[in-house]
Design a protein around this motif. Structure first.
Motif, short mmCIF file in Angstrom:
data_model
loop_
_atom_site.label_atom_id
_atom_site.label_comp_id
_atom_site.label_asym_id
_atom_site.label_seq_id
_atom_site.Cartn_x
_atom_site.Cartn_y
_atom_site.Cartn_z
N LEU A 48 19.45 12.33 3.01
CA LEU A 48 18.91 11.98 1.39
C LEU A 48 18.54 13.40 0.91
CD1 LEU A 48 17.92 10.49 -0.96
CD2 LEU A 48 15.73 10.23 0.31
N LEU A 50 21.80 15.54 0.06
CA LEU A 50 22.03 14.94 -1.28
C LEU A 50 21.38 15.53 -2.45
CD1 LEU A 50 23.05 11.28 -0.60
CD2 LEU A 50 24.54 12.84 -1.04
N LEU A 52 17.92 6.76 -7.20
CA LEU A 52 18.22 6.34 -5.67
C LEU A 52 17.15 5.34 -5.29
CD1 LEU A 52 19.19 9.90 -4.34
CD2 LEU A 52 20.47 8.62 -5.84
N THR A 76 19.51 2.02 -1.08
CA THR A 76 20.38 3.09 -0.72
C THR A 76 21.35 2.67 -1.98
OG1 THR A 76 22.15 1.91 0.32
CG2 THR A 76 20.59 2.97 1.76
N VAL A 102 22.59 3.22 -5.93
CA VAL A 102 22.31 4.15 -7.06
C VAL A 102 22.57 3.68 -8.55
CG1 VAL A 102 23.34 6.48 -7.93
CG2 VAL A 102 23.36 5.94 -5.57
N HIS A 144 26.42 3.52 -3.88
CA HIS A 144 25.39 3.60 -2.72
C HIS A 144 25.46 4.92 -2.00
CE1 HIS A 144 25.49 -0.71 -3.42
NE2 HIS A 144 24.39 -0.78 -2.64
N LEU A 145 24.56 5.33 -1.41
CA LEU A 145 24.42 6.36 -0.45
C LEU A 145 25.12 5.93 1.00
CD1 LEU A 145 20.73 7.65 -1.29
CD2 LEU A 145 22.83 8.30 -2.20
N SER A 150 29.52 12.25 -2.55
CA SER A 150 28.48 13.09 -3.12
C SER A 150 27.81 12.41 -4.37
CB SER A 150 28.86 14.38 -3.33
OG SER A 150 29.78 14.53 -4.33
N LEU A 151 26.61 12.86 -4.58
CA LEU A 151 26.06 12.23 -5.81
C LEU A 151 26.89 12.75 -7.00
CD1 LEU A 151 22.34 13.00 -5.74
CD2 LEU A 151 23.57 10.81 -5.66
#
Length: 433
Positions: A52, A55, A359, A363, A365, A377-378, A383-384
């Motif tokens: 996290l 990111l 976030l 998880t 987004v 989702h993470l 990547s973001l």
């Protein structure tokens, strides 16, 4: 606008990144989704903390906000994780209810943040505890005093903000609420529009101000105007929702109408004065150890978050008796519009799909605090930047820029309706197109 440039539909930077370490909460505020039967909170899988962090660092947001539906300070070792982010140089803010008995290390961590937004709705102990179930006024007031003292010991001053959900229960006492905050160095007041969930059995019921009789709203319009004028006179910034101004048939005082009359006092000055009054020792000399703390102009970040709420006065309307509530699946929201015909050539003045990311503890987004739609989702390897420019996000942006926002945006109560050209100008400024 017949064609949208691809550059307007993408965003390469994030102003505010909101991180939810938990959606569990120690309180059951009567108006909150957390108080609803069947609500289950989730805690972020802390074993993914390093991923996290990567990111976040890669996206390099201007501000990282730590909060969500839950209360961050109930997460075990939350202050350890936050201090790690501080040491990386991240600009951190937090929203907290300050209602858990906090250790000294937790208070000191809060005092290092750029901004601490305190979720509270009343300075009347009985009302405070009725609205914020499980909270004790003595604990809250003690935590706030200790936080002020810790801030006063630092070289740079953390900005204190109050965030209040306006209901029929707290609205008549907002003048006292403002006095309490001003006496404690609060630099920004965020007044939030109530989203009405079903009443909880055994809890204090609350109503939106539009449900009150006309004479009660007239009285509230006068007392609210006095309260906002007092904030202006003290040089304190605030956000008062357009929908509530329309509901009360009032105008929001501008800085031009009410110039600052009272000098601002730093929290250090306030703490020192309180110590003299009570006979206690004055605070120690400010510490220079918290080099990661960033000072900002009073209310600047809050003004960025809700700048459209404070720029202009809201003209009174003859249609305030028309019901504003829009019944959703589990709650009633009060969007800022007079009639459905207003929507056709208009859009919401909202940059969140371009400048904001949320976030969640599970998880997921999101690009909005209010809509339920997730955009990714993470933990997927993306990547973001990839998540925040995915097809679903682009479609939401395109809907706003074309005057055809998705349903969640149409029913939003947090952003006003404006001509599409105004939003396009904001987007061009943000994307620098």
């Amino acid at each position: 606008m017949t064609a949208l440039a691809d550059s307007l539909l993408r965003s390469s930077r994030t102003q505010r990144l909101l991180i939810e370490l938990t959606s569990k909460c120690n309180l059951r505020c009567t108006y909150c989704a957390v108080a609803q039967p069947g609500y289950e909170g989730i805690q972020f899988p802390i074993e993914h903390f390093e991923a996290l962090t990567k990111l976040i660092v890669d996206r390099a947001p201007e501000i990282v906000m730590i909060n969500g539906h839950g209360e961050t300070t109930i997460v075990k070792d939350w202050d350890v994780y936050v201090r790690h982010w501080l040491d990386l140089g991240l600009n951190l803010e937090i929203i907290t209810n300050l209602s858990k008995k906090l250790k000294d290390t937790e208070i000191e961590t809060l005092a290092r943040l750029r901004r601490v937004t305190i979720s509270t709705d009343s300075s009347v102990p009985e009302l405070f505890e009725a609205l914020r179930r499980n909270a004790k006024w003595e604990i809250f007031d003690s935590n706030l005093t200790r936080l002020m003292e810790a801030i006063a010991r630092n070289e740079k001053e953390t900005v204190l903000t109050f965030s209040c959900v306006v209901s029929d229960i707290c609205a008549p006492k907002l003048e006292e609420f403002a006095d309490y905050g001003l006496a404690r160095g609060v630099r920004y007041f965020e007044f939030c529009n109530l989203a009405k969930y079903p009443d909880v059995e055994g809890a204090q019921p609350v109503r939106h101000l539009s449900e009150l009789p006309r004479d009660e709203r007239d009285q509230l319009a006068q007392s609210t105007r006095r309260m906002l004028e007092k904030l202006r006179a003290h040089g304190v910034q605030f956000a008062w929702p357009e929908a509530l101004a329309q509901t009360l048939g009032m105008t929001v005082p501008t800085e031009a109408e009410v110039p600052q009359k009272h000098p601002k006092k730093t929290i250090r000055e306030i703490v020192a004065a309180r110590a003299v009054h009570t006979g206690e020792h004055a605070v120690d000399e400010p510490s220079t150890e918290s080099s990661s703390t960033h000072s900002i102009d009073d209310g600047a970040a809050g003004a960025q978050r809700t700048h459209v709420e404070t720029k202009v006065a809201i003209e009174p309307t003859d249609e305030v008796d028309a019901p504003l509530g829009v019944q959703g699946e589990v709650r009633t929201v009060y969007p800022s519009r007079k009639a459905s015909s207003d929507v056709q050539a208009m859009t919401r003045r909202c940059l969140d799909p371009w400048s904001f990311a949320y976030l969640q503890a599970d998880t997921a987004v999101r690009i909005c605090c209010f809509m339920t739609e997730t955009v990714g989702h993470l933990g997927t390897g993306e990547s973001l930047d990839q998540i925040l420019n995915a097809e679903k996000v682009v479609e939401i942006r395109e809907g706003l820029l074309s005057g055809n926002p998705i349903e969640a945006c149409r029913n939003c109560w947090a952003r006003p309706w404006v001509p599409v050209s105004e939003l396009e100008a904001d987007v061009r400024a943000w994307t620098q197109v």
